[in-house]
Design a protein around this motif. Structure first.
Motif, short mmCIF file in Angstrom:
data_model
loop_
_atom_site.label_atom_id
_atom_site.label_comp_id
_atom_site.label_asym_id
_atom_site.label_seq_id
_atom_site.Cartn_x
_atom_site.Cartn_y
_atom_site.Cartn_z
N THR A 1 -19.60 14.36 -2.45
CA THR A 1 -18.91 15.35 -1.06
C THR A 1 -18.50 16.39 -1.66
OG1 THR A 1 -17.13 14.11 -1.75
CG2 THR A 1 -18.00 12.89 -0.05
N SER B 1 -14.89 14.02 4.44
CA SER B 1 -15.94 13.44 3.80
C SER B 1 -15.27 12.64 2.94
CB SER B 1 -16.97 13.62 2.52
OG SER B 1 -17.94 15.06 3.72
N GLY B 2 -15.34 11.23 2.28
CA GLY B 2 -14.34 10.54 1.25
C GLY B 2 -14.15 9.39 1.83
N ASP C 1 -0.73 9.20 -0.33
CA ASP C 1 -0.85 8.22 -0.03
C ASP C 1 -3.00 7.89 -0.48
OD1 ASP C 1 -1.57 5.40 1.76
OD2 ASP C 1 -1.68 6.46 3.71
N ASP C 2 -2.68 6.90 -0.82
CA ASP C 2 -3.98 6.61 -1.25
C ASP C 2 -4.41 7.57 -2.84
OD1 ASP C 2 -4.65 3.95 -0.03
OD2 ASP C 2 -5.29 4.76 1.84
N THR D 1 -8.58 -3.18 -6.36
CA THR D 1 -10.42 -2.74 -6.40
C THR D 1 -10.82 -2.83 -6.76
OG1 THR D 1 -9.75 -2.07 -4.41
CG2 THR D 1 -11.93 -1.62 -5.23
N ARG E 1 -1.09 8.44 10.60
CA ARG E 1 -0.01 8.96 9.54
C ARG E 1 -0.59 10.17 9.67
NH1 ARG E 1 0.89 5.87 6.48
NH2 ARG E 1 3.24 5.36 7.16
N PHE F 1 -9.93 5.71 4.36
CA PHE F 1 -8.79 5.99 4.08
C PHE F 1 -7.07 6.91 3.17
CE2 PHE F 1 -9.26 0.43 3.65
CZ PHE F 1 -9.35 0.51 5.27
N GLU F 2 -8.02 7.56 2.41
CA GLU F 2 -7.68 8.52 1.27
C GLU F 2 -8.26 9.39 1.70
OE1 GLU F 2 -10.45 8.12 -1.86
OE2 GLU F 2 -9.52 6.75 -2.95
N ALA G 1 2.08 2.12 3.52
CA ALA G 1 1.56 2.81 4.13
C ALA G 1 1.00 1.85 5.97
CB ALA G 1 0.18 2.90 3.65
N LEU G 2 1.77 0.44 5.97
CA LEU G 2 0.81 -0.47 6.84
C LEU G 2 2.01 -0.47 7.39
CD1 LEU G 2 -1.39 0.20 5.90
CD2 LEU G 2 -2.08 -2.64 6.27
N ASP H 1 0.71 -0.74 -0.17
CA ASP H 1 -0.24 0.37 -0.36
C ASP H 1 0.72 0.94 0.06
OD1 ASP H 1 -1.60 1.87 0.67
OD2 ASP H 1 -3.03 0.88 1.83
N PRO I 1 -6.76 9.71 -4.70
CA PRO I 1 -8.54 8.65 -5.04
C PRO I 1 -8.22 8.49 -6.08
CG PRO I 1 -9.00 10.59 -4.27
CD PRO I 1 -7.07 10.42 -3.59
N ARG J 1 -13.36 -1.54 -1.73
CA ARG J 1 -12.38 -1.83 -1.52
C ARG J 1 -12.71 -2.02 0.08
NH1 ARG J 1 -8.09 2.56 -0.77
NH2 ARG J 1 -6.09 1.36 -0.14
N ALA K 1 -22.36 6.47 -0.83
CA ALA K 1 -21.70 5.54 -1.95
C ALA K 1 -22.07 4.46 -1.34
CB ALA K 1 -20.14 6.59 -1.10
N GLU L 1 -12.97 -0.74 3.44
CA GLU L 1 -13.08 1.01 3.53
C GLU L 1 -14.20 1.70 3.67
OE1 GLU L 1 -11.36 3.96 0.23
OE2 GLU L 1 -12.84 2.74 -0.59
N PRO M 1 -5.87 -0.99 7.82
CA PRO M 1 -4.71 0.26 7.11
C PRO M 1 -5.17 1.43 8.05
CG PRO M 1 -6.25 -2.10 5.63
CD PRO M 1 -5.91 -1.92 6.88
N ARG N 1 -16.41 17.93 -3.96
CA ARG N 1 -15.44 17.50 -4.64
C ARG N 1 -15.44 18.07 -5.60
NH1 ARG N 1 -13.10 11.92 -2.83
NH2 ARG N 1 -14.94 11.50 -3.68
N PHE O 1 -3.31 3.01 9.80
CA PHE O 1 -1.79 3.43 10.07
C PHE O 1 -2.16 4.55 9.56
CE2 PHE O 1 -0.69 -0.95 10.40
CZ PHE O 1 0.82 -0.77 11.23
N LYS O 2 -3.11 5.05 8.29
CA LYS O 2 -3.30 6.54 7.65
C LYS O 2 -3.62 7.26 8.38
CE LYS O 2 -3.98 3.29 4.26
NZ LYS O 2 -2.86 3.44 2.95
N PHE P 1 -16.90 4.72 3.10
CA PHE P 1 -16.86 6.09 2.80
C PHE P 1 -17.81 6.62 3.38
CE2 PHE P 1 -17.52 9.43 -0.06
CZ PHE P 1 -16.46 9.43 -1.11
N ILE P 2 -17.47 7.90 3.98
CA ILE P 2 -18.21 8.50 4.35
C ILE P 2 -19.12 9.90 3.74
CG2 ILE P 2 -17.91 10.59 7.06
CD1 ILE P 2 -17.28 7.83 7.29
#
Lengths: 912, 744
Positions: free
Chosen positions: A549, B377-378, A340-341, A680, B354, B381-382, A368-369, A323, A343, B446, A524, B449, B347, A551, B350-351, B451-452
């Motif tokens: 959201t 939101s979202g 990291d990650d 995924t 971090r 993990f991301e 990441a882990l 990851d 989107p 995923r 979602a 994971e 995961p 974005r 850690f995220k 999603f908010i």
């Protein structure tokens, strides 16, 4: 000798069968390198287990694939330097100390092992204008047998390079030694020498143009753990992620993902990436490495002022365990960017950065882990290339040519024409910045419907069905389109964005002309959401799309399908690969997700060239699944396939719905995700692809037996239990067996064969047989069929011609305590076997009368087995003059289910 | 008609002796002022809501321990502290066919006979016959036990005032307090005899039912006097001072405003501060407070050898900028945010961790920090900050967690009823909840994971009233939020506004507590009127500075750490031996579980390896307790099940003593063949040097001559033990010493 007749006891004895072939189903663990270029010949080495004698490599692209059988004898070469005034024109000479990356110690004029560093490695980047063959000559001094590993462009060619002894280790002992012919590609090639033990002292390398052919030798010898292949990928093959499998005579491996990439490949130097100075990279490049948990892999590179670069970690998308986290550092080690990650990249990440000042910078990559292992692999792409999330439009109509723009973190300015095929649902697509190396890649969907691109100002009216795409370029941006619908028309809007891993989540709302909201969806989910609504009247309706959201940005592309709601179905196939044994069959469970259509769905299989033999190829009315069997015809092999060969098939279901022919391909995305959980959103073009490999004929790996040897069905009661046992299991086969009863008369059904009585045993299966209670006595045969998979192969074992009898719900047997012979006397035990409903019920008394009693045989006129009891006994006396083989008839009477039941049986007087 | 009849003065409060009048007189003037006619509710009849129910509350009848419990007592259930008058109306007048009141013969009413103990009452006698409370209830019954007519005014608020403001001293040991209530009809009435008084610290001063506050003999300190009338509360601080023989303020130096405000309070209460701590104490303390780790022997030696005047502030700057500081702060916030695999998946651990480390590393302003947590939101993990609402997995959890972390308010009680000890009402709870009720938490393709996102619909219903609640903000009231706006952003805007009375105070207090071991408000997540700050001026000043700095946590820590207050010795002096609330000395405290483990590893020289984490990971840098081990559990490492700071246990227990003195874990470190002492021995260092290295590592100081001699003598008994064994014993004694185990 006369004897008493008893109920017939049928015992099926199954001969001990040979065990299933012990060959191991291949398991593919990794592929080296993870990326190969298009338009060139590359070597791919698949590592795993059970790869001995791999027969073919399956890929989802058109490539010429040649199995490398092993190291071939190298041609005898003469040095171009010995006795020559000067080497031939075009010869490249490189000082060994001038390596581009490495940890080898420098003792001019040599490079050599210093300090016993096991990680000694050195790489030289060699640029040639045109592809061609060159003899690699090494100038070195060696006083012993000190071979090293030689690699070209990430592929290890030999671990026996520089093996020749030159007479010593001093500078006077240096000699030119021709090593082998290399095929260099146009542009940069990387030559690597890696220490395995003691080392020669290298002074120079030379590449001398030659016309000698290249042998396809690599150091990796084919073995149980290694399968090397030479791949010729056609030029202009799009950059992107593909799948491969290894086939052996035993079966087909799991899928591995790899890349077609137009960036050259460098390898991580483990010692180099752990240091503060990092491993130096020449850009653009793709570097392949693996993370360990102790440190972040650190790479150094030079940039000029104002240069803009893309950094893209590809790991999860290749199914590795990593990851990735990327960090950009300036010359002082200060962080200037982090990812990291990102989107839309399935857990991978990317950075696009403009460097205002020239200098040396660093990029680090870690898990990441905080993990690290041989499975924490990555391909780090660095260069000035686009970083894409989706094309815009995200889909093109089959058979059309369409200008394509892109959404992403670094978007190509140009456009690309795509000629859509009408046979695929998704295709990989890649694009470069003008005059730059390296492509960004994504996937383009192919749709039967017209496609439209929307933006914040759009007021387009689109037909139904159609697809709409766009980019939410600013936070909070919404797009609109209009459709004309008639009263009662039901329309479904389906977000196709998320299911491809694109970052945007589409919220949708529908309004009428007065602005009244008729429906909306803001949610979602694992896949894109859908919104179904009905038009309340004829009119024009507004559909609004926004990001869930709020974005926005150049990467937030989206794609929504607008379709009429009509009866339809989708198909899902449980596995994406199977073995089809010679003289056997492959079984694939195909499931239907019905949406208003309840009729039959006949299945077909595409990809064999000729129609294979199928059974269970119909999902019946209202049924949700079938276990499709694909037979490999033993008499004729229309596909001409041999054991170990592989074919790609698709399973399609067809139906006539409201006068229209509808065909749907069974999807495999769920199976792909299960097999490669890190990825995924696997490449769309792999969805629906089922790989079939021809396996060897497999012997039975279990047998069946039926308690009692026959199935007795009691009339009046209407149901009965019976037991089937799994026997003679192959060593290692412990799974349950799916049992079924085939050939039952109409009105009968059997259940219980799908699960064993005890999970800890898996051998005993108790069937419940049900049928009409008002049925006459009869007899026939049925089959008990067991099906199971072992070592990747599915096998069907059957008890053929099992007697099936409809009987009265009572069986009487008479057992004397001494043989029935003339002059004998004793007790005759009368036993009743009652059949009663599962729910229980009265067990009435049984009256047994002795009829046709021969003269000289003394028995009571009758006997009685009390209600609820199952036996009694009566005295008997046989006179000496009673003839052998005289028979006594017993008639038993009782009441079952309010009906009188009368059964008869006989006993026979035996001879002396 | 206003009347003045038959008054009896009790400590300045005038009680009604007969129906028809109430009055109040000040102690000093005995000036009687008629404030209301006949009753506090206006009109001629006693008001159920405004008089009877407050009286029952005052008598304790509707407390949670008695009839206010959810099940009631003895078949009689009142709403908790009269928060639901409509229920009480039914209970008192109608339930059991009205058997509790007898208007025809009031004195036979159960409602009177039970609290008078004329018949058996498990709660004992609650009032005297003829008392004010008795009269109020009796008269209400005699008047027909009527429900208040609709025009009965309701209380809008209350004021609490001292009739003789000032400090409680030996010469003025009592003060009378008066409570007045503003009613909806515009009247202001005295309700002193209807309120419930409490003192937050009864070791400082007590308060009587009549509102008289009395200093405890010899007490020095502050207490909050709280008056509660119906759902209204108000508080006043009272300072009790005592003259200490020979006390003379010694004008200790002040580094910044922190010292000035701390000194003001100390001087007021006549405590002298302890002197400045030694350099050894300081470097060890500041390393532990800022990074969680001991200074290395080298760092300690360099610091001790440094003669520059600004070396302490330079060290503070260096530590605040260090990556270890960011990781240690992430550990503390990891507790608060409940980061563990059970709540955010592995995961996510850690995220999210971090994200925290990076936020502290980059010194993310606290308002931005809170905004990201509360409005992200979202994908969790991301966008790891979105995990806040993954951990807070439903509306109630989100409401309570947000309030506790950012407002310092524990709201759980208000979910079911008005908060019994605070201003928070049940309406407030659900009004606040409506900011978070539209959150959606969806699984994605995923693995693990979430999603908010936010729905545009969905409201909160007050379970008791059935009313749909509008978003509500403390101090602002109900707010209209447009349908297409994420309500969380409105909440975050309000929360992070510079004038917010909670936000900056709570974090300033948290940072203060992290450095000084105790909050100015303690517990740090329990801000309420009845739990006042020990130095409100100090907390206000810190909060103001925090806001003006742009919510710069590093700035505020720098202010605190550079203060003389922080740098005081932990040793008490005779003047402040009994003082532990006003920061006259640095509070000693046991190292936290993680600090202790790292310290043991440092002094033994045997690092800990945590499964699945890179070698070199320190306990104070663990992303979550998922990677923990038994030693940490024994010493109180929290499981991160709640946002409460109290989940980290600082209680000492037998298991800890055994683990340190006789446990295999510590023994394994001490006896390791690779221990620091053994390595130094192998390198040829002298015994003296090795002892010094151990002392510098453990205590940030060199051994005294006596300590060294003692060890040399011990080690010299060669017939009894080897040098290795002697060092093992030294390490054992160091690890088990208070100087090592405590932060001081």
């Amino acid at each position: 000798m006369p004897h008493l007749k008893m109920s017939t006891l049928l015992c099926l004895v199954v001969a001990l069968l040979p065990t299933i072939a012990t060959a191991q189903i291949p398991q593919a663990i990794s592929v080296e390198p993870m990326a190969i270029p298009a338009g060139e010949t590359s070597t791919l080495i698949v590592q795993g287990t059970g790869l001995q004698d791999s027969t073919s490599l399956w890929m989802n692209l058109d490539a010429r694939i040649t199995r490398i059988s092993g190291a071939e004898e190298q041609p005898s070469l003469t040095s171009a330097f010995n006795g020559q005034d000067s080497p031939p024109e075009g010869t490249l000479i490189i000082e060994a100390e001038d390596y581009d990356r490495g940890t080898w110690g420098k003792r001019p004029p040599f490079i050599l092992n210093v300090g016993g560093n096991n990680a000694n490695v050195a790489e030289w980047d060699v640029k040639v204008a045109a592809a061609g063959n060159f003899v690699l000559e090494l100038n070195y001094a060696s006083g012993g047998d000190r071979p090293v590993k030689l690699s070209l462009n990430g592929v290890e060619l030999t671990d026996q390079a520089a093996k020749t002894q030159t007479g010593g280790f001093g500078s006077n002992d240096s000699k030119w030694v021709p090593e082998r012919v290399l095929a260099l590609r146009a542009g940069t090639n990387t030559i690597r020498l890696k220490r395995t033990g003691g080392t020669p002292h290298f002074d120079k390398l030379a590449l001398v143009p030659t016309t000698e052919p290249v042998t396809s030798s690599v150091s990796a010898q084919p073995s149980d753990r290694v399968a090397p292949y030479q791949i010729d990928v056609p030029d202009k093959t799009a950059v992107g992620i593909r799948g491969l499998r290894i086939a052996t005579r035993a079966g087909l491996s799991n899928m591995l993902l790899f890349m077609i990439d137009d960036l050259s490949t460098q390898e991580e130097i483990p010692g180099g990436t752990a240091s503060e100075t990092g491993q130096h990279l020449k850009l653009p490049t793709g570097v392949e490495g693996r993370c360990d948990s102790t440190h972040a892999d650190r790479y150094a590179f030079e940039v000029s002022a104002g240069e803009e670069l893309s950094f893209e970690a590809v790991a999860s998308r290749l199914g590795t365990s990593l990851d990735p986290v990327l960090t950009l550092l300036d010359q002082d080690g200060n962080e200037i960017a982090f990812a990291d990650d990102t989107p839309g990249l399935s857990g991978d990440c990317c950075i696009r950065h403009r460097f205002n000042e020239a200098g040396t910078y660093f990029v680090t990559i870690q898990d990441a882990l905080s993990g690290g292992s041989s499975r924490h692999r990555y391909r780090l792409r660095i260069g000035d290339f686009p970083l894409l999330t989706t094309p815009v439009p995200a889909a093109v109509q089959a058979g059309t040519r369409t200008d394509i723009q892109f959404a992403g973190y670094a978007v190509a300015a140009g456009s690309t024409d795509v000629s859509a095929s009408d046979t695929a649902s998704t295709m990989p697509i890649s694009v470069r910045f003008p005059a730059k190396a390296g492509s960004g890649f994504t996937q383009l969907a192919i749709s039967p419907h017209p496609q439209f691109v929307l933006n914040a100002e759009s007021t387009s009216t689109v037909p139904v069905p159609a697809g709409v795409s766009g980019v939410f370029s600013k936070p909070g941006e919404s797009h609109r389109c209009f459709i004309n619908a008639v009263k009662g028309q039901r329309i479904v809007l389906t977000d196709r964005t998320r299911s491809r891993g694109v970052p945007a989540l589409v919220a949708m709302a529908v309004r009428d002309e007065a602005g009244k909201q008729l429906g909306s969806v803001r949610k979602a989910g694992p896949a894109g959401e859908s919104l179904t609504w009905s038009a309340p009247r004829d009119g024009r309706y507004e559909i609004e799309f926004s990001e869930l959201t709020s974005r926005g940005g150049p990467e937030f592309g989206y794609h929504v399908a607008i379709e009429n709601v009509q009866p339809d179905f989708d198909l899902v196939v449980e596995k994406d690969s199977s073995i089809l044994p010679q003289n056997g069959y492959a079984i694939l469970k195909v499931m239907a997700n019905r949406r208003g259509y309840s009729g039959p769905i006949p299945l077909t299989v595409k990809g064999f060239g000729e129609t294979p033999q199928l059974s269970n190829d119909l999902i019946a009315d209202k049924a949700r699944e079938t276990r499709l069997k694909i037979y490999f015809p033993s008499a004729a092999n229309p596909a001409g396939m041999k054991t170990g060969q592989t074919r790609t098939i698709e399973i399609a279901g067809r139906a006539n719905i409201d006068g229209q022919r509808v065909e749907r391909t069974a999807r495999t995305i769920a199976a792909l995700r299960t097999a490669i959980p890190q990825a995924t959103f696997p490449p769309g073009e792999l969805d629906g692809v089922v790989a079939l490999s021809i396996g060897p004929e497999i012997p039975d790996f279990f047998a069946l037996s039926l308690d009692g040897g026959e199935i007795l069905f009691p009339r009046l009661v209407g149901e009965v239990y019976f037991t089937v046992r799994v026997t003679d299991r192959d060593k290692g086969f412990k799974d349950p067996v799916a049992l079924s009863l085939v050939g039952l008369p109409e009105g009968f059904s059997a259940s219980g064969g799908d699960r064993p009585v005890s999970r800890s045993d898996n051998n005993e299966y108790r069937f419940l047989l049900r049928g009409p209670s008002t049925i006459d006595r009869s007899s026939g045969h049925v089959r008990v069929v067991g099906e199971a998979s072992f070592k990747g192969q599915t096998k069907e074992v059957a008890l053929q011609k099992v007697p099936f009898r409809v009987i009265d719900p009572l069986i009487i047997t008479a057992i004397p305590d001494t043989a029935l012979r003339s002059g004998a006397s004793g007790q005759l035990q009368l036993k009743a076997r009652r059949f009663v409903p599962r729910a229980g019920g009265d067990q009435d008394a049984i009256t047994i009368t002795f009829e046709s009693v021969p003269s000289g045989v003394t028995l009571p006129k009758s006997a009685r087995i009390a209600a609820g009891k199952n036996e009694t006994s009566v005295p008997f006396l046989i006179a000496k003059n009673v003839s052998p083989k005289s028979t006594i008839q017993l008639t038993a009477r009782t009441v079952v289910a309010n009906e009188e039941v009368v059964v008869t049986t006989t006993v026979e007087v035996q001879s002396q | 008609m206003n009347m003045l009849v038959n008054l009896k003065s009790v400590a300045g409060v005038v009680e009604r002796r007969a129906s028809g009048a109430r009055a109040l007189a000040s102690v000093a003037t005995v000036c009687l002022v008629v404030l209301c006619s006949h009753s506090a509710c206006g009109g001629s009849a006693v008001s159920l809501r405004n008089e009877v129910l407050p009286t029952l509350s005052r008598l304790g009848c509707s407390s949670g321990a008695c009839h206010g419990s959810p099940q009631g007592k003895g078949g009689f259930r009142l709403s908790l502290r009269a928060f639901d008058p409509s229920i009480d109306e039914q209970t008192l007048r109608v339930e059991y066919f009205g058997r509790r009141v007898n208007p025809l013969n009031p004195d036979t009413s159960l409602l009177l006979r039970k609290p008078l103990m004329q018949i058996t009452h498990a709660g004992g006698q609650r009032m005297e016959a003829g008392s004010h409370e008795h009269q109020v209830i009796r008269q209400w019954i005699a008047e027909g036990a009527r429900i208040d007519p609709p025009e009965t005014p309701s209380c809008d608020g209350i004021q609490l005032e001292s009739l003789a403001p000032g400090e409680l001293t030996a010469s003025a040991p009592t003060q009378q307090f008066r409570v007045t209530a503003d009613f909806s009809d515009g009247t202001t009435r005295d309700v002193t005899r209807l309120v419930v008084f409490t003192s937050s610290d009864e070791s400082v001063a007590t308060v009587s039912d009549a509102g008289q506050v009395a200093r405890v003999e010899g007490a020095r300190g502050q207490t909050a006097i709280t008056a509660r009338y119906l759902e209204h509360m108000t508080t006043r601080f009272v300072l009790a001072v005592s003259d200490v023989d020979g006390f003379q303020w010694n004008d200790p130096p002040e580094a910044n405003y922190v010292d000035r405000l701390v000194h003001n309070r100390l001087r007021q209460l006549q405590y002298l501060p302890s002197p400045r701590c030694s350099d050894s104490e300081f470097i060890r303390r500041v390393f532990l407070d800022v990074t969680g780790l001991l200074p290395t022997a080298d760092a300690a030696q360099r610091f001790l050898a440094d003669r520059s005047e600004d070396k302490r502030s330079r060290l503070i700057d260096q530590l605040l900028e260090s990556p270890e500081h960011a990781k240690f702060m992430a550990l503390k916030w990891g507790d608060t945010l409940r980061i563990r695999s059970g709540s955010v998946a592995t995961p996510g651990v850690f995220k999210y961790h971090r994200w925290l480390v990076r936020a502290f590393d980059q010194n993310m302003p606290y308002d931005e920090f809170a905004r990201q947590l509360l409005t992200s939101s979202g994908s969790t993990f991301e966008t790891p900050a979105a995990s806040f609402f993954r951990t807070a997995a439903d509306t109630n959890d989100a409401t309570e967690s947000t309030a506790q972390i950012f407002l310092g308010a524990r709201l759980e009680c208000a979910k079911c009823h008005n908060h019994p000890h605070e201003r928070w009402t049940q309406d407030n709870y659900y009004g606040l909840a409506s900011f978070f009720t539209r959150l959606q938490r969806d699984a994605t393709a995923r693995r693990d994971e979430i999603f908010i996102s936010v729905s545009m619909t969905g409201e909160v219903t007050q379970p008791r009233t059935g009313r749909t609640m509008q978003p509500w903000l403390p101090g602002t009231g109900s707010v209209d939020v447009p349908a297409d706006v994420d309500r969380r952003t409105v909440f975050a805007d309000w929360l992070t506004k510079p004038g917010n009375p909670f936000f900056a105070h709570v974090e300033a207090n948290r940072l203060w507590s992290q450095m000084l071991g105790r909050g100015i408000v303690e517990p740090i997540d329990d801000f309420r009127d009845s739990n006042p700050p020990s130095n409100a001026e100090l907390l206000d000043a810190l909060a103001r500075d925090f806001v003006e700095s742009g919510y710069d946590r590093r700035h505020l820590l720098r202010i605190i750490l550079n203060s003389e207050t922080y740098q005081r010795s932990s040793q008490a002096i005779p003047s402040n031996e009994s003082e532990d609330r006003y920061f006259s000395k640095y509070p000693r405290r046991l190292l936290s579980a993680e600090q202790l483990l790292d310290a043991i590893c440092d002094v033994s020289g045997v690092p800990e390896v945590f499964a699945k984490l890179p070698a070199g990971t320190r306990a104070t840098q663990l992303p979550s307790p998922d990677f923990s081990q038994q030693f940490l559990k024994v010493f109180g490492q929290p499981e991160r099940q709640s946002v409460c700071d109290c989940e980290r246990s600082d209680d000492m227990n037998l298991s800890q003593a055994l683990a340190l003195s006789n446990g295999t874990y510590v023994q394994g470190k001490i006896a390791s063949g690779n221990s620091l002492a053994r390595r130094l021995l192998k390198s040829g260092r002298s015994t003296e040097e090795i002892v010094a290295e151990i002392y510098l590592t453990a205590y940030a100081r060199r051994p005294s001559a006596k300590e060294l001699q003692t060890f040399l003598a011990y080690a010299g008994e060669s017939e009894k033990r080897t040098v290795d064994q002697a060092f093992e014993d030294l390490l054992w004694s160091v690890i088990n010493s208070n100087e090592f185990l405590f932060q001081h």
